[in-house]
Each structure stands twice: as C-alpha cells, then as structure tokens.
Design an enzyme around this catalytic site. Structure first.
Site, PDB file in Angstrom:
ATOM      1  N   VAL A 116       0.837  -1.281  -0.012  1.00 31.63           N
ATOM      2  CA  VAL A 116      -0.121  -0.092   0.091  1.00 31.63           C
ATOM      3  C   VAL A 116       0.840   1.229   0.165  1.00 31.63           C
ATOM      4  O   VAL A 116       0.676   2.081  -0.719  1.00 31.63           O
ATOM      5  CB  VAL A 116      -1.007  -0.089   1.320  1.00 31.63           C
ATOM      6  CG1 VAL A 116      -1.703   1.323   1.305  1.00 31.63           C
ATOM      7  CG2 VAL A 116      -1.938  -1.191   0.959  1.00 31.63           C
ATOM      8  N   CYS A 117       1.638   1.415   0.860  1.00 34.53           N
ATOM      9  CA  CYS A 117       2.478   2.601   1.248  1.00 34.53           C
ATOM     10  C   CYS A 117       3.538   2.748   0.163  1.00 34.53           C
ATOM     11  O   CYS A 117       3.964   3.893  -0.003  1.00 34.53           O
ATOM     12  CB  CYS A 117       2.826   2.872   2.628  1.00 34.53           C
ATOM     13  SG  CYS A 117       1.530   2.713   3.853  1.00 34.53           S
ATOM     14  N   THR A 118       4.224   1.632  -0.338  1.00 35.69           N
ATOM     15  CA  THR A 118       5.401   1.632  -1.070  1.00 35.69           C
ATOM     16  C   THR A 118       4.853   1.752  -2.706  1.00 35.69           C
ATOM     17  O   THR A 118       5.711   2.533  -3.572  1.00 35.69           O
ATOM     18  CB  THR A 118       6.266   0.687  -0.888  1.00 35.69           C
ATOM     19  OG1 THR A 118       6.671   0.962   0.690  1.00 35.69           O
ATOM     20  CG2 THR A 118       7.869   1.043  -1.619  1.00 35.69           C
TER      21      THR A 118
END
Length: 198
Positions: A116-118
C-alpha cells in the site's frame, strides 16, 4: 554494472515506518525489518545522502515513527512530512516538494507496507522520470501474496527491486573507500554481526 546508484547521486526515502504500520507487515520478521530500516537510515545519515521521512496519520493506529529513526537522523525526523491520510505519498505536495528539493533524480525507497504505502509512490516517481529502487526487505506486507503482487506491479512499471544488503553494497562501490568503509561498518553492525558471531 555501468551506472550504479551512489551516495552522491541518490536520495533515501523512508515511508511510514511507524509503530502501528509495522504490525501490518506479517511476511517478515520484525527484528529483521527494523535492522534493515536502521541500516538504510544510517547509510543516508553517515554518508551525507539526503534522507526524507514521511508518516501517515500519526494520531491514529499508525502511530509515530520508530524511535530508532529519530535517534539516527534527528534532523530528518524533525523535518518529516506528516501526511493527513494521502495514500500515494508522491501525490502529497509537501512530500514531493521535499524530494525535489534534494536535487536527486535517483531514489531509494522503502516503506510500510509494500503493498500500500510503497507501491504507489514508487510507480508515481517512475512516471515523473525518476529512477527508483525499492528495498523490499526494509518493508513488508500483511501476506506474502500481497507483497509478491506489489513487487510484480512495481517491476512492471520499471521500478528496480532490491534488498538492503544489495543496495548498500551498490552505494559502497568500493569497500576500501571512505564511503565503502562507513557502509561496511553499518552493514556489519546492523545485519551481519548476528550471522558472523552467532
């Protein structure tokens, strides 16, 4: 390898290495994850590479950044970009502005979580003409399947997938050089020591 990333031409971006998001990384040992994140932060701090930190919703379950990052890079920690909830950090202007301000077009990214964040900022940076390496083992995902899918998606978009030891060795260039010696010391202290002395 003709054109490796170096400490003189790359920037380090650590995305959402927060105490809460770490709980979502279930496909990697947390001690290993923390050691790798520490190693990357120290590599940036001790070689003079620009280091950009960002968080998402620190006042919710995600929580604060790892204490280790504040100890290793207090200035970068103080200057961290606190996002209100934007998933793709690259689309949050203060974060992108901080990256642009480094003057570097080669980016080393790691984050929690990879799925999700990367994945999104890595792809977005590629679309904006940056060269990007993602350090997969300095992040993690809720499942191995989710991690594998994120890696496949990033690779398809042109992101180079790497590991902590691999990117540190690339940045070192020559273990006998001052930069190489500094990075070798970090690698030994953070990652190799348990293997060699265990």
């Amino acid at each position: 390898m003709r054109n490796p990333f170096t400490a003189d031409d790359a920037a380090m971006l650590l995305i959402d290495h927060q105490v809460g998001t770490a709980k979502l990384a279930r496909n990697i040992d947390h001690a290993h994850l923390l050691a790798n994140a520490r190693a990357l932060a120290r590599t940036a701090a001790e070689t003079g590479m620009p280091l950009v930190l960002t968080t998402s919703q620190e006042d919710r379950f995600q929580g604060p950044l790892f204490d280790d990052l504040q100890q290793i890079a207090p200035d970068a920690h103080a200057a961290r970009v606190e996002r209100p909830g934007v998933v793709d950090a690259w689309t949050y202007a203060p974060f992108k502005d901080a990256v642009v301000a480094t003057g570097r077009k080669r980016l080393i990214m790691a984050g929690l979580t990879n799925d999700v964040c990367t994945v999104y900022p890595a792809i977005s940076a590629i679309e904006d003409g940056y060269e990007v390496q993602v350090v997969v083992d300095a992040g993690g995902s809720p499942t191995q399947e989710a991690d594998d899918i994120a890696v496949a998606r990033m690779r398809q978009a042109g992101v180079t997938i790497t590991s902590t030891n691999q990117v540190m060795a690339e940045l070192a260039t020559d273990w006998a050089s001052p930069t190489g010696q500094a990075i070798q010391g970090i690698m030994y202290e953070e990652i190799l020591k348990p293997l060699v002395e265990g």
